[in-house]
Design a protein around this motif. Structure first.
Motif, PDB file in Angstrom:
ATOM      1  N   ILE A   1       0.835  -1.198   0.000  1.00  0.00           N
ATOM      2  CA  ILE A   1       0.000   0.000   0.000  1.00  0.00           C
ATOM      3  C   ILE A   1       0.874   1.253   0.000  1.00  0.00           C
ATOM      4  O   ILE A   1       1.787   1.388   0.808  1.00  0.00           O
ATOM      5  N   LEU A   2       0.589   2.162  -0.948  1.00  0.00           N
ATOM      6  CA  LEU A   2       1.272   3.453  -1.014  1.00  0.00           C
ATOM      7  C   LEU A   2       0.234   4.550  -0.819  1.00  0.00           C
ATOM      8  O   LEU A   2      -0.874   4.463  -1.349  1.00  0.00           O
ATOM      9  N   THR A   3       0.596   5.590  -0.078  1.00  0.00           N
ATOM     10  CA  THR A   3      -0.312   6.719   0.127  1.00  0.00           C
ATOM     11  C   THR A   3       0.455   8.026  -0.012  1.00  0.00           C
ATOM     12  O   THR A   3       1.670   8.073   0.178  1.00  0.00           O
ATOM     13  N   CYS A   4      -0.292   9.077  -0.322  1.00  0.00           N
ATOM     14  CA  CYS A   4       0.314  10.393  -0.473  1.00  0.00           C
ATOM     15  C   CYS A   4      -0.782  11.459  -0.379  1.00  0.00           C
ATOM     16  O   CYS A   4      -1.855  11.283  -0.938  1.00  0.00           O
ATOM     17  N   LEU A   5      -0.504  12.543   0.319  1.00  0.00           N
ATOM     18  CA  LEU A   5      -1.418  13.679   0.404  1.00  0.00           C
ATOM     19  C   LEU A   5      -0.949  14.778  -0.539  1.00  0.00           C
ATOM     20  O   LEU A   5       0.252  14.970  -0.730  1.00  0.00           O
ATOM     21  N   SER A   6      -1.907  15.508  -1.108  1.00  0.00           N
ATOM     22  CA  SER A   6      -1.558  16.660  -1.932  1.00  0.00           C
ATOM     23  C   SER A   6      -0.939  17.731  -1.032  1.00  0.00           C
ATOM     24  O   SER A   6      -1.172  17.740   0.179  1.00  0.00           O
ATOM     25  N   PRO A   7      -0.141  18.638  -1.587  1.00  0.00           N
ATOM     26  CA  PRO A   7       0.477  19.687  -0.775  1.00  0.00           C
ATOM     27  C   PRO A   7      -0.536  20.528   0.011  1.00  0.00           C
ATOM     28  O   PRO A   7      -0.239  20.991   1.105  1.00  0.00           O
ATOM     29  N   SER A   8      -1.732  20.705  -0.526  1.00  0.00           N
ATOM     30  CA  SER A   8      -2.759  21.489   0.156  1.00  0.00           C
ATOM     31  C   SER A   8      -3.582  20.643   1.131  1.00  0.00           C
ATOM     32  O   SER A   8      -4.455  21.163   1.809  1.00  0.00           O
ATOM     33  N   LEU A   9      -3.317  19.335   1.181  1.00  0.00           N
ATOM     34  CA  LEU A   9      -4.011  18.370   2.041  1.00  0.00           C
ATOM     35  C   LEU A   9      -5.475  18.166   1.669  1.00  0.00           C
ATOM     36  O   LEU A   9      -6.236  17.578   2.434  1.00  0.00           O
ATOM     37  N   ASP A  10      -5.880  18.616   0.498  1.00  0.00           N
ATOM     38  CA  ASP A  10      -7.261  18.472   0.051  1.00  0.00           C
ATOM     39  C   ASP A  10      -7.518  17.153  -0.657  1.00  0.00           C
ATOM     40  O   ASP A  10      -8.665  16.757  -0.829  1.00  0.00           O
ATOM     41  N   PHE A  11      -6.448  16.489  -1.103  1.00  0.00           N
ATOM     42  CA  PHE A  11      -6.596  15.236  -1.835  1.00  0.00           C
ATOM     43  C   PHE A  11      -5.636  14.192  -1.291  1.00  0.00           C
ATOM     44  O   PHE A  11      -4.541  14.516  -0.816  1.00  0.00           O
TER      45      PHE A  11
ATOM     46  N   ALA B   1      -4.047  10.277  -2.238  1.00  0.00           N
ATOM     47  CA  ALA B   1      -3.861   9.230  -3.246  1.00  0.00           C
ATOM     48  C   ALA B   1      -3.489   7.935  -2.538  1.00  0.00           C
ATOM     49  O   ALA B   1      -2.714   7.944  -1.574  1.00  0.00           O
ATOM     50  N   ILE B   2      -4.050   6.826  -3.026  1.00  0.00           N
ATOM     51  CA  ILE B   2      -3.743   5.520  -2.446  1.00  0.00           C
ATOM     52  C   ILE B   2      -3.670   4.477  -3.546  1.00  0.00           C
ATOM     53  O   ILE B   2      -4.450   4.500  -4.490  1.00  0.00           O
ATOM     54  N   SER B   3      -2.686   3.585  -3.421  1.00  0.00           N
ATOM     55  CA  SER B   3      -2.535   2.450  -4.321  1.00  0.00           C
ATOM     56  C   SER B   3      -2.394   1.210  -3.455  1.00  0.00           C
ATOM     57  O   SER B   3      -1.620   1.191  -2.495  1.00  0.00           O
ATOM     58  N   PHE B   4      -3.143   0.162  -3.783  1.00  0.00           N
ATOM     59  CA  PHE B   4      -3.175  -1.044  -2.969  1.00  0.00           C
ATOM     60  C   PHE B   4      -2.268  -2.152  -3.477  1.00  0.00           C
ATOM     61  O   PHE B   4      -2.391  -3.281  -3.056  1.00  0.00           O
ATOM     62  N   GLY B   5      -1.351  -1.877  -4.392  1.00  0.00           N
ATOM     63  CA  GLY B   5      -0.444  -2.892  -4.882  1.00  0.00           C
ATOM     64  C   GLY B   5      -0.958  -3.645  -6.095  1.00  0.00           C
ATOM     65  O   GLY B   5      -0.245  -4.438  -6.687  1.00  0.00           O
ATOM     66  N   ASP B   6      -2.204  -3.408  -6.481  1.00  0.00           N
ATOM     67  CA  ASP B   6      -2.748  -4.058  -7.679  1.00  0.00           C
ATOM     68  C   ASP B   6      -2.634  -3.142  -8.892  1.00  0.00           C
ATOM     69  O   ASP B   6      -3.120  -3.464  -9.965  1.00  0.00           O
ATOM     70  N   GLY B   7      -2.003  -1.969  -8.723  1.00  0.00           N
ATOM     71  CA  GLY B   7      -1.809  -1.031  -9.822  1.00  0.00           C
ATOM     72  C   GLY B   7      -2.876   0.034  -9.914  1.00  0.00           C
ATOM     73  O   GLY B   7      -2.677   1.045 -10.567  1.00  0.00           O
ATOM     74  N   ARG B   8      -4.002  -0.164  -9.259  1.00  0.00           N
ATOM     75  CA  ARG B   8      -5.057   0.853  -9.289  1.00  0.00           C
ATOM     76  C   ARG B   8      -4.715   1.971  -8.306  1.00  0.00           C
ATOM     77  O   ARG B   8      -4.246   1.717  -7.210  1.00  0.00           O
ATOM     78  N   ILE B   9      -4.977   3.198  -8.737  1.00  0.00           N
ATOM     79  CA  ILE B   9      -4.693   4.358  -7.901  1.00  0.00           C
ATOM     80  C   ILE B   9      -5.978   5.146  -7.751  1.00  0.00           C
ATOM     81  O   ILE B   9      -6.628   5.482  -8.740  1.00  0.00           O
ATOM     82  N   LYS B  10      -6.364   5.428  -6.513  1.00  0.00           N
ATOM     83  CA  LYS B  10      -7.568   6.215  -6.244  1.00  0.00           C
ATOM     84  C   LYS B  10      -7.167   7.546  -5.638  1.00  0.00           C
ATOM     85  O   LYS B  10      -6.275   7.618  -4.800  1.00  0.00           O
ATOM     86  N   ILE B  11      -7.858   8.601  -6.090  1.00  0.00           N
ATOM     87  CA  ILE B  11      -7.667   9.945  -5.556  1.00  0.00           C
ATOM     88  C   ILE B  11      -8.928  10.306  -4.787  1.00  0.00           C
ATOM     89  O   ILE B  11     -10.022  10.349  -5.357  1.00  0.00           O
ATOM     90  N   TRP B  12      -8.786  10.565  -3.506  1.00  0.00           N
ATOM     91  CA  TRP B  12      -9.913  10.926  -2.648  1.00  0.00           C
ATOM     92  C   TRP B  12      -9.910  12.423  -2.380  1.00  0.00           C
ATOM     93  O   TRP B  12      -8.860  13.019  -2.146  1.00  0.00           O
ATOM     94  N   ASP B  13     -11.083  13.021  -2.398  1.00  0.00           N
ATOM     95  CA  ASP B  13     -11.266  14.408  -1.975  1.00  0.00           C
ATOM     96  C   ASP B  13     -11.461  14.355  -0.463  1.00  0.00           C
ATOM     97  O   ASP B  13     -12.456  13.820   0.024  1.00  0.00           O
ATOM     98  N   THR B  14     -10.511  14.879   0.299  1.00  0.00           N
ATOM     99  CA  THR B  14     -10.566  14.767   1.755  1.00  0.00           C
ATOM    100  C   THR B  14     -11.643  15.658   2.373  1.00  0.00           C
ATOM    101  O   THR B  14     -12.115  15.373   3.463  1.00  0.00           O
ATOM    102  N   LEU B  15     -12.035  16.715   1.689  1.00  0.00           N
ATOM    103  CA  LEU B  15     -13.071  17.596   2.219  1.00  0.00           C
ATOM    104  C   LEU B  15     -14.470  17.021   2.018  1.00  0.00           C
ATOM    105  O   LEU B  15     -15.333  17.138   2.887  1.00  0.00           O
ATOM    106  N   LYS B  16     -14.694  16.381   0.882  1.00  0.00           N
ATOM    107  CA  LYS B  16     -15.993  15.792   0.580  1.00  0.00           C
ATOM    108  C   LYS B  16     -16.104  14.349   1.055  1.00  0.00           C
ATOM    109  O   LYS B  16     -17.202  13.821   1.177  1.00  0.00           O
ATOM    110  N   GLY B  17     -14.954  13.691   1.281  1.00  0.00           N
ATOM    111  CA  GLY B  17     -14.960  12.311   1.727  1.00  0.00           C
ATOM    112  C   GLY B  17     -15.404  11.330   0.655  1.00  0.00           C
ATOM    113  O   GLY B  17     -16.051  10.332   0.964  1.00  0.00           O
TER     114      GLY B  17
END
Length: 117
Positions: free
Chosen positions: A9-19, A21-37
């Motif tokens: 599992i890899l994770t990363c926050l945007s510099p503004s902390l609004d987004f 990113a997570i990858s679960f090792g299967d190659g798929r990458i999801k971008i979450w909006d942290t304000l909207k959830g």
């Protein structure tokens, strides 16, 4: 459905902390909006902007790549919330470095054999 190893599992926050990113090792990458959830974008099939047939030589495309690190870059500090100015940079175990344009949902550029491992 197989289990995911926590080391994959890899994770990363945007510099503004609004987004987030997570990858679960299967190659798929999801971008979450942290304000909207909620999920903003999912990279399940990365498309290149280049005219070459395919940048990914492995069967399965980017889903078969072994990402080892992830970093979020913002190209314009004045518009921190805007996704159009963000790149998600990924490193692989084989030494490739890829940059994804988050808002457009495509591969911006790729360098090969930069630093194996």
């Amino acid at each position: 459905m197989g289990t995911t190893n926590i080391r994959d599992i890899l994770t990363c926050l945007s510099p503004s902390l609004d987004f987030f990113a997570i990858s679960f090792g299967d190659g798929r990458i999801k971008i979450w909006d942290t304000l909207k959830g909620q999920v903003q974008t999912e990279f399940a099939d990365i498309v290149s902007t280049e005219t070459t047939a395919s940048l990914f030589t492995k069967p399965g495309g980017h889903l078969s790549m072994d990402y080892t690190c992830m970093k979020w870059l913002s190209c314009d500090r004045k518009k921190k919330r805007k996704l159009g100015t963000s790149l998600l940079v990924l490193g692989t175990g084989s030494g490739d470095v890829l940059a994804l344009d988050v808002s457009a949902g495509h591969l911006k550029w790729r360098f090969t054999d930069c630093h194996p491992g």
